[in-house]
Structure formats: structure tokens, C-alpha cells
Write a protein that holds these residues in place. Sequence first.
Motif, short mmCIF file in Angstrom:
data_model
loop_
_atom_site.label_atom_id
_atom_site.label_comp_id
_atom_site.label_asym_id
_atom_site.label_seq_id
_atom_site.Cartn_x
_atom_site.Cartn_y
_atom_site.Cartn_z
N THR A 1 0.82 -1.22 0.00
CA THR A 1 0.00 0.00 0.00
C THR A 1 0.85 1.27 0.00
OG1 THR A 1 -0.08 0.06 2.43
CG2 THR A 1 -1.80 -1.22 1.28
N GLY A 2 2.13 1.14 -0.33
CA GLY A 2 2.99 2.31 -0.34
C GLY A 2 3.34 2.80 1.05
N GLY A 3 3.24 1.92 2.05
CA GLY A 3 3.58 2.30 3.42
C GLY A 3 2.41 2.78 4.24
N GLN A 4 1.20 2.75 3.70
CA GLN A 4 0.01 3.22 4.41
C GLN A 4 -0.69 2.05 5.11
OE1 GLN A 4 -1.08 6.45 4.59
NE2 GLN A 4 0.55 7.23 3.27
N LEU A 5 -1.17 2.28 6.33
CA LEU A 5 -2.03 1.33 7.04
C LEU A 5 -3.25 2.08 7.53
CD1 LEU A 5 -2.58 -1.47 8.26
CD2 LEU A 5 -1.37 -0.72 10.31
N ASN A 6 -4.43 1.71 7.03
CA ASN A 6 -5.68 2.37 7.40
C ASN A 6 -6.64 1.33 7.95
OD1 ASN A 6 -4.81 4.95 6.37
ND2 ASN A 6 -5.24 4.19 4.31
N GLN B 1 -4.68 5.27 11.59
CA GLN B 1 -4.10 5.75 10.34
C GLN B 1 -2.60 5.89 10.59
OE1 GLN B 1 -6.57 9.31 9.61
NE2 GLN B 1 -7.29 8.26 7.76
N ALA B 2 -1.81 5.11 9.88
CA ALA B 2 -0.37 5.10 10.12
C ALA B 2 0.37 5.05 8.79
CB ALA B 2 0.01 3.90 10.99
N ARG B 3 1.60 5.56 8.83
CA ARG B 3 2.41 5.59 7.62
C ARG B 3 3.86 5.35 7.96
NH1 ARG B 3 5.59 9.28 5.75
NH2 ARG B 3 4.74 10.93 7.09
#
Length: 290
Positions: free
Chosen positions: A57-62, A102-104
Motif C-alpha cells: 500500500t505504499g507504506g500506508q495502514l488504514n 491511520q499510520a504511515r
Amino acid sequence: MLVSLIAMLALALPMAAQQKLAFDVASVRENKSVEGPGGEAPQTNVPLGPGNVYSPTGGQLNIRDMGFLLLVSFAYRMSIPQQDAFRDMAPKWVTEARFDIQARTDKTDVTKDELRLMMRSLLADRFGLVVHNEMRTAPVYSMQLVKPDALGPHFRKHTGACSKDFEGKTTVDADADGYPEVCGGLLLLSGSASTHFRIGARDMPINVFATSLTGWGDLGRPVINDTGVTGNIDFVLDFVPPYAQAAAGADADGQGFQEALRKQLGLKLESLKQPVEIIVLDHLDHLSEN
């Protein structure tokens, strides 16, 4: 039931204890929206089951409206018995509270296992979570081959390549041999009878398969792989789940879980006691928000 089945895929994660990773930016909030009809359904852009299903996800965690126990289970790749033990040690809110995350990470090629380690750091930072592993003697099932060196008709060692393109599907078709067309996670297969579950996977570690049996069959104890089979496997299993079998009684049409294991996969479960790994809760606070 699909979410439950996927969540039941479990194995203690053999990641280096000394490795510490963390998200670069993270927001964690308790979701206090109305439950039940009109409430929100849990959502995540990264599958939180213990399998390897993961599209970067390109480093995204939702994550939205997710129970705390599932967050911990994802971080530590808990088996069903480990989840049960943790629940018994934890305060009541662990089974009631739901959270949005929401984390990146700037590491845009982050792996799923690295996300697990980052989740560990996040839970320690925001909830003060401290755990340790401990071996305890407990009743288990030993998974063995019914016939030495012989696998059942719907159970094989994994060979060859297969697609990991799920395209958002919750069910998939079978290939010419009856196995899922895609690999990397537990899948519901098309064509099951209305009272049956027909599930399968390709390229699944045998130890992940063994520990998953606890949840699929409502066994109430861990399952240990004593088959002598190593590496990754493919399987398809069609069975009447325990709750449906109990409701139908003598009128149940189809094989119960353990009968299906024997006849379709060539596996049997033997009861014994031996040390198993438990994740012990040392400390946990309610959320310390941003």
C-alpha cells in the motif's frame, strides 16, 4: 463467518525479538460509533489475518472500527488458543472497544511482517502493552497421517507457481485439480452445499495449516504438526461446520470436521499433553490518544 475463518489462520510469528520497527506517523483513536444496524463495519487496507495475503500500500495502514484483540493478534500472529488466553488475562474493554488507526511508514516497500513489528511498537507506545512468551503444559491435538507417508486425495505438497491476484474477491473458482486458482491465503471456494464450508489454500505453510484447525473445527485446544510433512501445502476441505452439525443432528448431510480431515486430507488428530507457547499479558493501559 468469512472474517472469522480468515482470522483463524494463525501461527506465532518467528521474527527476531531484537528487531524494532515503528511507523513514522500514526494516529490512533477509539471508535465510539453506534454498534449494530447503522453502525460501521470493520475496514482495513491490509488483511489482518496471519496469512501472507498482502498487496503493498505504499507504506500506508488504514484501519477503521477494529477490535483491540484483533490488533494484538495481528501484531503477534496469535493462534486461537493464544487469543483465548490473552482475552482471559485482559481487562473487559479489550473485547468491547474498537479503534481507528491511520499510520504511515516512509519505507514504501514495507512487508506484512514488518507491519506486524510496527504494530507492536504502536501498541506499546499508545497502550503501554507489554507481553512475554511462556511455555505451559496443556492439552493439544497431535496432527498425524492416517497412513504413513500417504497424503489424502485433496492434500498435497505445494509445487509450481500460482497467481496472488485476488482483485478484491471473497470467493474464487477452483482450478482443474479442485484447488483455488490463487494462492497465499485461506479462501472460500464456489460450489459448496448450503450447509457446508468448502475452503482451500495453495502455498500455505504446514504449521499455519495445523494451528488453524483449532478454529475451523472448534476444537478448543492447539494442534501440533506431527505428520513429518514440512514446507508449504495445498488443500481443499469440504465439511459441515460444528454448529450446523449440532443443529441438524442425525440429519446432517455431509462429513463432520474430523471425518473430513481423515477422508479428504488423510489426517487424524490424537489427544495428548505437551508444552505450548502462551503470550502472557504483563501490562496494558487504555488508549493514550495523540
